[in-house]
Design a protein around this motif. Structure first.
Motif, PDB file in Angstrom:
ATOM      1  N   GLN A  62       7.620  -7.460  29.358  1.00 28.78           N
ATOM      2  CA  GLN A  62       7.801  -8.895  29.177  1.00 28.78           C
ATOM      3  C   GLN A  62       7.125  -9.353  27.892  1.00 28.78           C
ATOM      4  O   GLN A  62       7.664 -10.126  27.128  1.00 28.78           O
ATOM      5  CB  GLN A  62       7.111  -9.618  30.329  1.00 28.78           C
ATOM      6  N   ARG A  63       5.873  -8.872  27.704  1.00 36.10           N
ATOM      7  CA  ARG A  63       5.077  -9.408  26.609  1.00 36.10           C
ATOM      8  C   ARG A  63       5.505  -8.857  25.269  1.00 36.10           C
ATOM      9  O   ARG A  63       5.535  -9.560  24.272  1.00 36.10           O
ATOM     10  CB  ARG A  63       3.604  -9.121  26.843  1.00 36.10           C
ATOM     11  N   ARG A  64       5.830  -7.560  25.212  1.00 33.23           N
ATOM     12  CA  ARG A  64       6.119  -6.968  23.911  1.00 33.23           C
ATOM     13  C   ARG A  64       7.503  -7.316  23.399  1.00 33.23           C
ATOM     14  O   ARG A  64       7.739  -7.404  22.209  1.00 33.23           O
ATOM     15  CB  ARG A  64       6.000  -5.440  23.993  1.00 33.23           C
ATOM     16  N   PHE A  65       8.456  -7.453  24.293  1.00 33.92           N
ATOM     17  CA  PHE A  65       9.825  -7.658  23.845  1.00 33.92           C
ATOM     18  C   PHE A  65      10.389  -8.989  24.263  1.00 33.92           C
ATOM     19  O   PHE A  65      11.565  -9.252  24.049  1.00 33.92           O
ATOM     20  CB  PHE A  65      10.726  -6.542  24.388  1.00 33.92           C
ATOM     21  N   ASP A  66       9.556  -9.828  24.863  1.00 32.59           N
ATOM     22  CA  ASP A  66      10.048 -11.121  25.324  1.00 32.59           C
ATOM     23  C   ASP A  66      11.237 -10.947  26.263  1.00 32.59           C
ATOM     24  O   ASP A  66      12.161 -11.754  26.260  1.00 32.59           O
ATOM     25  CB  ASP A  66      10.470 -11.978  24.113  1.00 32.59           C
ATOM     26  N   GLY A  82       5.065  -5.978  33.176  1.00 37.47           N
ATOM     27  CA  GLY A  82       4.368  -7.037  32.462  1.00 37.47           C
ATOM     28  C   GLY A  82       4.342  -6.785  30.966  1.00 37.47           C
ATOM     29  O   GLY A  82       4.563  -7.689  30.155  1.00 37.47           O
ATOM     30  N   LEU A  83       4.089  -5.514  30.608  1.00 36.39           N
ATOM     31  CA  LEU A  83       4.017  -5.176  29.188  1.00 36.39           C
ATOM     32  C   LEU A  83       5.385  -5.333  28.527  1.00 36.39           C
ATOM     33  O   LEU A  83       5.489  -5.791  27.390  1.00 36.39           O
ATOM     34  CB  LEU A  83       3.504  -3.746  29.040  1.00 36.39           C
ATOM     35  N   ASP A 132      11.540   2.221  21.468  1.00 35.50           N
ATOM     36  CA  ASP A 132      10.345   1.387  21.602  1.00 35.50           C
ATOM     37  C   ASP A 132      10.141   0.983  23.061  1.00 35.50           C
ATOM     38  O   ASP A 132       9.033   0.960  23.580  1.00 35.50           O
ATOM     39  CB  ASP A 132      10.476   0.109  20.751  1.00 35.50           C
ATOM     40  N   PRO A 181      12.904 -10.952  30.028  1.00 38.28           N
ATOM     41  CA  PRO A 181      12.611 -11.670  31.272  1.00 38.28           C
ATOM     42  C   PRO A 181      11.920 -10.763  32.277  1.00 38.28           C
ATOM     43  O   PRO A 181      12.062  -9.546  32.221  1.00 38.28           O
ATOM     44  CB  PRO A 181      13.996 -12.090  31.775  1.00 38.28           C
ATOM     45  N   ASP A 182      11.177 -11.368  33.206  1.00 42.22           N
ATOM     46  CA  ASP A 182      10.365 -10.529  34.081  1.00 42.22           C
ATOM     47  C   ASP A 182      11.219  -9.798  35.100  1.00 42.22           C
ATOM     48  O   ASP A 182      10.733  -8.926  35.815  1.00 42.22           O
ATOM     49  CB  ASP A 182       9.262 -11.362  34.756  1.00 42.22           C
ATOM     50  N   TYR A 211       8.831   3.818  25.080  1.00 40.68           N
ATOM     51  CA  TYR A 211       7.412   4.037  24.823  1.00 40.68           C
ATOM     52  C   TYR A 211       6.558   3.019  25.564  1.00 40.68           C
ATOM     53  O   TYR A 211       5.529   3.360  26.142  1.00 40.68           O
ATOM     54  CB  TYR A 211       7.116   3.987  23.326  1.00 40.68           C
ATOM     55  N   VAL A 212       7.031   1.766  25.561  1.00 40.35           N
ATOM     56  CA  VAL A 212       6.249   0.736  26.246  1.00 40.35           C
ATOM     57  C   VAL A 212       6.269   0.954  27.761  1.00 40.35           C
ATOM     58  O   VAL A 212       5.281   0.722  28.444  1.00 40.35           O
ATOM     59  CB  VAL A 212       6.773  -0.668  25.877  1.00 40.35           C
TER      60      VAL A 212
END
Lengths: 369, 353
Positions: free
Chosen positions: B311-315, B308-309, B40, B317-318, B43-44
């Motif tokens: 960070q957002r999809r899997f929570d 960024g993606l 996953d 850290p940046d 893919y992200v």
């Protein structure tokens, strides 16, 4: 993953044209299935867990996520540059976000630009500087933290032994002036000789400067410190180590200063949840929402153990005064620290007089800095 | 192409691709340890970097400055120097661009932009050439001097943008004066990426031709491969070193120029965000080959763009993309040991005579 998927990817890798990428947009399987009914994006300028500004928005994000059918995506550490536009675009196009919360003041120009490009997405901004002519799919909302600062000022005025308090501000913007004035006016309402020293660091977040400023204010004799920066943690810890009182900002920082914490000014960003609900249900929403204790947009931190009961009662009575709209923050006679008469005797500004507050770029008498 | 050339290119590509796959595997272990499915995540990574129009745009926007700052390390490296001053050269170039822009308020667009770009390139070039001078005439290690020059450049920039060159009207951000709106560089015709990308590609290709297909480039190769031999043959070493430093610095200065002309419109702390340091990584990944820099800058740009993606999809850290970049760097450095060791790539293996 199907073989079909691989061959399309290989095709895309080999083709040099961006048009190929564009046409493949529709064809790719969406493996990591996104999102519920409404996706809401939160953009933070710093880390979420900063014991300060960003954390107050994280609290709001949790409230928004609790709404039925809403999924929240969050991105931290997005600087106030053109990069935020790319983040917004990414959230809208890749995550399908319908509401974007831009939680930093400096995102305003980028938010307006994106609002024009994506008219069916709702954008919110915490600066509340929306005016007629700006895109209508933007909301500005902000609480009158100067009211909460007034209450902190009362506590500070009662607890200060030297009659000098210190205020650390981030940037010379209207809300910093308002908060400082609220703090000083509150303190002066119980101790009319009280003075305040101000240091502006110039950054939302600069731990080194904040620590230096705290030490320097304490050396000048201030024994109550309040820091209007993104993360007051450093300032409070420094002040606590030196044994002076502190007031908090953004969120409840009492745990950082068990001895010296008085109280603090907190936000109640729950209005954010209201906007999302209204937007989701197709109801109208305001473009500007501002309010203080009366509109439940600000809160007071729990008192520290240093604050005696009579001071607590005095503060809570003042808080009720704001709720009942009997206590006016800006009333005459009021002079600024250059000696100009801002409000004549008898003149009163309503607590909701936003244009007046937006125009403030001065400190009240008794403030140096 | 001689078979030797083909073999060495094949070797470089194979080792690089293997290094990249090893990095992905290690990164997969890392994210699995954090409780996510590596596939996953892969893919992200792809989704955020190349799968959609805006992903590609983000990738290319990130890659544009990297192509130029990588040259700051790659060109001197061909002469045997290790220069890591891309960050400082970029910053100096940005500041020089602002100065030029402010002085050319009424200039016609092409003249103004050319002058601003030239100013940025000149400033960056001189900055790194200074490190070269210190090396040739005073024996100062160029890695250390160029690194320290980074700090000096950033400090000087801060001093200028908070004082003499400050735009006091821009209250929200400490920044320099803005260049005139008429001299702002726009996006390329078909894609929402600024012209700095085109400049980066063209500069890389030009320097590739210079370094790989001219006698000057060959002399630089000789110098880089064996300085003593170069001396004995009588090559003008000082001049070559200074030229390479100047060219590398000019490229990084041009990157700073485009950051000001196309992205921000002014100089601020947003110039010193690590493009120079990321360029070092790109240069090493591309084995100091300017043409390969184009490809690898896009790859690295893609990694950053997908951050960024992730960070957002899997929570996550940046800093996760920095983990990936760090892994890539370490694996590539380690893989340097493999060059020359694999017999399948040695010309001797294939000789029939």
């Amino acid at each position: 993953m199907t073989k079909q998927g691989f061959s399309r990817r290989d095709f895309m890798r080999r083709s040099s044209g961006i048009l190929a990428a564009g046409t493949a947009m529709a064809a790719l399987p969406n493996m990591v299935a996104a999102m519920g009914d409404v996706t809401v994006g939160f953009i933070y300028v710093g880390p979420r867990q900063d014991y300060g500004w960003n954390q107050s928005h994280w609290d709001a994000a949790k409230k928004v996520a609790a709404i039925d059918g809403v999924t929240v995506v969050e991105q931290e550490n997005v600087p106030e540059t053109a990069e935020v536009e790319k983040v917004i675009q990414s959230m809208i196009e890749l995550d399908g976000a319908k509401v974007i919360f831009g939680t930093s003041f400096g995102y305003w120009d980028s938010l307006k630009k994106m609002a024009v490009e994506y008219p069916d997405v709702l954008f919110t901004h915490i600066g509340a500087i929306w005016k007629e002519g700006d895109p209508t799919n933007v909301i500005g909302y902000r609480g009158y933290t100067e009211e909460a600062h007034y209450l902190c000022g009362i506590a500070a005025g009662r607890m200060s032994k030297t009659g000098k308090v210190g205020f650390i501000g981030s940037k010379p913007l209207y809300f910093i002036y308002n908060n400082c004035n609220g703090f000083v006016l509150g303190a002066q309402s119980v101790n009319s000789d009280l003075t305040c020293n101000v240091v502006i660091t110039g950054d939302w977040n600069n731990p080194v400067k904040e620590a230096e400023a705290t030490n320097s204010l304490i050396d000048q004799g201030c024994d109550v410190i309040i820091a209007n920066v993104d993360s007051p943690k450093v300032s409070i810890e420094t002040a606590e180590a030196r044994g002076v009182y502190t007031c908090g900002y953004h969120s409840d920082l009492g745990a950082l200063a068990p001895n010296g914490f008085l109280t603090g000014a907190e936000w109640n960003w729950a209005s954010g949840a209201e906007f999302v609900e209204a937007f989701v249900n197709g109801q109208p929403y305001p473009n500007l929402k501002r309010g203080g204790f009366r509109e439940d947009m600000v809160e007071l931190s729990p008192f520290g153990q240093a604050v005696p009961q009579e001071v607590r009662d005095e503060v809570m009575a003042a808080r009720q005064g704001f709720i009942d709209d009997t206590l006016m923050l800006y009333k005459g006679p009021l002079k600024d620290n250059q000696g100009n008469m801002i409000l004549a005797d008898g003149e009163v500004k309503a607590n909701t007089d936003t244009p007046f507050k937006l125009s403030i770029d001065w400190f009240v008498e008794g403030t140096t800095g | 192409m001689t078979s030797t050339g083909f073999l060495s290119s094949a070797e470089a590509v194979t080792i690089n691709v293997t290094a990249f796959l090893i990095t992905l595997a290690l990164f997969g272990v890392y994210v699995a340890a954090l409780g996510h499915n590596p596939w996953d995540v892969y893919y992200v990574l792809y989704l955020g970097s190349f799968a959609r129009q805006i992903s590609v745009e983000s990738t290319l926007t990130n890659a544009a400055p990297l192509m130029l700052t990588a040259l700051c390390t790659a060109i001197p490296a061909r002469a045997g120097l290790l220069v890591i001053g891309g960050e400082g050269a970029l910053v100096v170039g940005g500041v020089a661009t602002v100065l030029a822009g402010v002085m050319l308020v009424d200039a016609p667009f092409l003249l103004g932009v050319a002058a601003m770009g030239a100013a940025g390139a000149l400033a960056g070039g001189l900055w790194i050439a200074f490190a070269g001078v210190l090396r040739q005439y005073r024996g100062v290690n160029e890695t250390i001097s160029s690194l320290l020059l980074n700090y000096i450049a950033i400090a000087v920039m801060y001093h200028l943008i908070t004082g003499p060159m400050r735009d006091w009207d821009r209250v929200l951000k400490t920044s320099s004066w803005s260049i005139p709106d008429t001299l702002r560089v726009a996006e390329l015709p078909f894609i929402d990426v600024h012209w700095g990308l085109a400049a980066g590609v063209v500069t890389c290709l030009l320097l590739y031709i210079l370094m790989r297909h001219t006698t000057l480039g060959f002399s630089v190769d000789v110098l880089g491969g064996n300085p003593r031999a170069a001396q004995m043959v009588g090559l003008p070493i000082n001049r070559m070193v200074l030229l390479c430093c100047f060219l590398g610095g000019a490229a990084a200065g041009l990157a700073g120029s485009f950051e000001v002309m196309a992205v921000h419109g002014f100089a601020s702390e947003s110039l010193a965000v690590g493009f120079g340091y990321a360029g070092i990584l790109v240069a090493f990944l591309s084995r100091q080959n300017p043409a390969a820099i184009i490809v690898l800058a896009i790859l690295l740009g893609g990694i950053t763009a997908s951050g960024g993606l992730l960070q957002r999809r899997f929570d996550l850290p940046d800093a996760t993309t920095q983990v990936l970049q760090g892994l890539l760097f370490m694996v590539v450095l380690a893989s340097n040991a493999a060059y020359g060791r694999l017999s399948v790539f040695q010309p001797a293996r294939w000789r029939t005579v």
